[in-house]
Write a protein that holds these residues in place. Structure first.
Motif, mmCIF file in Angstrom:
data_model
loop_
_atom_site.group_PDB
_atom_site.id
_atom_site.type_symbol
_atom_site.label_atom_id
_atom_site.label_comp_id
_atom_site.label_asym_id
_atom_site.label_seq_id
_atom_site.Cartn_x
_atom_site.Cartn_y
_atom_site.Cartn_z
ATOM 1 N N GLY A 39 37.692 41.344 49.680
ATOM 2 C CA GLY A 39 36.397 41.732 50.230
ATOM 3 C C GLY A 39 36.438 42.143 51.684
ATOM 4 O O GLY A 39 35.615 42.933 52.143
ATOM 5 N N HIS A 63 24.246 37.866 44.249
ATOM 6 C CA HIS A 63 25.325 38.760 43.821
ATOM 7 C C HIS A 63 24.838 39.785 42.813
ATOM 8 O O HIS A 63 25.146 40.975 42.921
ATOM 9 C CB HIS A 63 26.463 37.943 43.230
ATOM 10 C CG HIS A 63 27.630 38.769 42.764
ATOM 11 N ND1 HIS A 63 27.769 39.202 41.460
ATOM 12 C CD2 HIS A 63 28.697 39.256 43.434
ATOM 13 C CE1 HIS A 63 28.875 39.922 41.353
ATOM 14 N NE2 HIS A 63 29.461 39.960 42.529
ATOM 15 N N PHE A 76 37.371 42.060 44.957
ATOM 16 C CA PHE A 76 36.174 42.283 45.758
ATOM 17 C C PHE A 76 36.312 43.425 46.766
ATOM 18 O O PHE A 76 35.409 43.642 47.569
ATOM 19 C CB PHE A 76 35.782 40.990 46.496
ATOM 20 C CG PHE A 76 35.591 39.818 45.566
ATOM 21 C CD1 PHE A 76 34.678 39.890 44.528
ATOM 22 C CD2 PHE A 76 36.342 38.666 45.706
ATOM 23 C CE1 PHE A 76 34.505 38.824 43.651
ATOM 24 C CE2 PHE A 76 36.179 37.592 44.850
ATOM 25 C CZ PHE A 76 35.255 37.676 43.818
#
Length: 427
Positions: free
Chosen positions: A242, A91, A272
């Motif tokens: 995300g 990440h 995200f």
């Protein structure tokens, strides 16, 4: 010579002045689901065992944004993220993935050694991310900890789940290390592990808890909500965000094409969602009088409780909130990289709990009809409430977990000894 001690022969012996110690492993490679589920369980267990110490091990980069009950804390391991092609990368760290996994593994093992937990709850992945949990499982088993695998109501399509678990060695790890499996759902709704070749004796260790009820926290969040939340509104949430770009785009297109929809919409992007996507959406929202947006809210229960209805992608935690707060919902489930959301949504629709639109429309490049979404939004106020179709014990997950853990946590473990045999002699 004494026979080896197995986990099922262990008696938990109370030491003076030591409350139960619980470790929850939540690998958190994507989204918020694993973290929020682990948090709900931890906060419930600390209510039942106020003298407990509960440690959550997580890779979530936003874990610090959430409140935890006194007695609950967390250790964050280096984060990893799933790429669109299904592979993973680190990440934040500028290092190889294998190096990050080795670091995570070391942190997990040392946390287990230091905490010396009585109970370990592993979320979803029996061996952890890329097997990182295996050394800790061996240590915990040798020390006599009770080890439980907790899985959501739906994992994936059987044809995908079986080879995945075989590749990861998950079934052999279950048999070797685990005392029980908790399914956070109902057997009458779906059996997520039915296709796995589990030994018949081990299959008897599966317990269906029911869904994990969510309550509205008494503590109000610091987030300032837009004025449109003072009247009936639709909460639009893609969870972590995300993979929420297409759903948000579709909802916005409905409000752009039909300026007379009955309720305004508040979109919570999720932490995200790509920054570029968020910026483009905000430009469009600025032109719509009945749409507002927030980037992230760790107290989503407050917003959902205030909403008239919900549009979401059908992740486990959002589904639990919809049921718990009894909200009319329109769900658009993603179809990749897993069919989890699609299976859950189709089952829920069959039972009359929600309505849904085809998740194939969320594929990048799909042609989405704005008026199809607008029509579905118009139909929301006329849907029956989910409570009209509840199955028995549907939201009993947290009380059931209390019941399942009571024999283990009622007397915390410090030393390991055999249960008294039929002869009455303890070893």
């Amino acid at each position: 010579m004494s026979a080896p001690v197995s986990a099922h022969d262990i008696e938990l012996v109370s030491p003076p002045g030591r409350g139960p110690r619980i470790l929850i492993y939540s690998h958190d490679t994507f989204g918020l689901g694993h973290l929020r589920r682990s948090r709900a369980i931890a906060n419930r267990l600390i209510q039942s065992h106020p003298d407990a110490s509960i440690l959550i091990i997580s890779g979530s980069p936003v874990i610090g944004s959430f409140d935890f009950a006194h007695g609950v804390d967390y250790v964050r391991v280096p984060g990893v993220v799933k790429l669109p092609d299904g592979s993973y990368t680190t990440h934040s760290l500028n290092m190889a993935l294998d190096q990050a996994v080795a670091m995570r593994q070391g942190i997990i093992l040392e946390s287990c050694r230091t905490l010396s937990p009585d109970l370990v709850i592993v979320d979803k992945e029996p061996t952890g991310f890329r097997g990182e949990l295996l050394p800790a499982l061996a240590k915990l088993k040798a020390d006599g900890a009770r080890i439980v695998l907790g899985v959501r109501d739906v994992m994936d399509a059987p044809e995908a789940l079986v080879p995945e678990w075989e590749r990861k060695g998950a079934i052999s790890a279950l048999v070797e290390f685990y005392d029980a499996i908790w399914v956070y759902g109902l057997q009458d709704f779906y059996e997520p592990l039915a296709a796995l070749p589990l030994p018949p004796a081990f299959r008897q260790r599966i317990s269906y808890t029911g869904y994990l009820r969510r309550e509205v926290p008494t503590r109000r969040p610091l987030t300032r909500y837009p004025r449109l939340t003072r009247r009936p509104f639709i909460l639009v949430t893609p969870g972590g965000g995300g993979d929420g770009h297409e759903m948000i785009d579709w909802v916005l297109s409905a409000y752009e094409h039909d300026r007379h929809l009955p309720n305004p919409a508040l979109i919570v992007f999720g932490p995200f969602l790509a920054r570029e996507s968020r910026a483009r959406f905000l430009e469009r929202i600025a032109l719509l009088p009945d749409v507002e947006a927030l980037t992230f809210d760790s107290g989503m229960e407050h917003l959902m409780n205030a909403a008239a209805s919900v549009i979401s992608m059908g992740g486990y935690n959002t589904f639990c909130e919809i049921l718990s707060l009894d909200k009319r919902a329109l769900i658009i489930p993603r179809r990749s990289p897993r069919l989890e959301q699609t299976i859950r949504t189709e089952q829920a629709c069959r039972l009359g709990l929600i309505q849904y639109l085809d998740g194939a429309n969320l594929h990048p490049g799909a042609v989405r009809d704005p008026m199809e979404m607008a029509q579905a939004i118009r139909a929301l106020p006329d849907q029956p409430l989910p409570s009209s179709a509840f199955l028995p014990n549907m939201l009993d997950g947290l009380p059931r977990i209390d019941t399942l853990t009571a024999p283990w946590l009622g007397r915390p473990q410090m030393t390991v000894r055999r249960r008294v045999a039929r002869t009455g002699v303890a070893e």
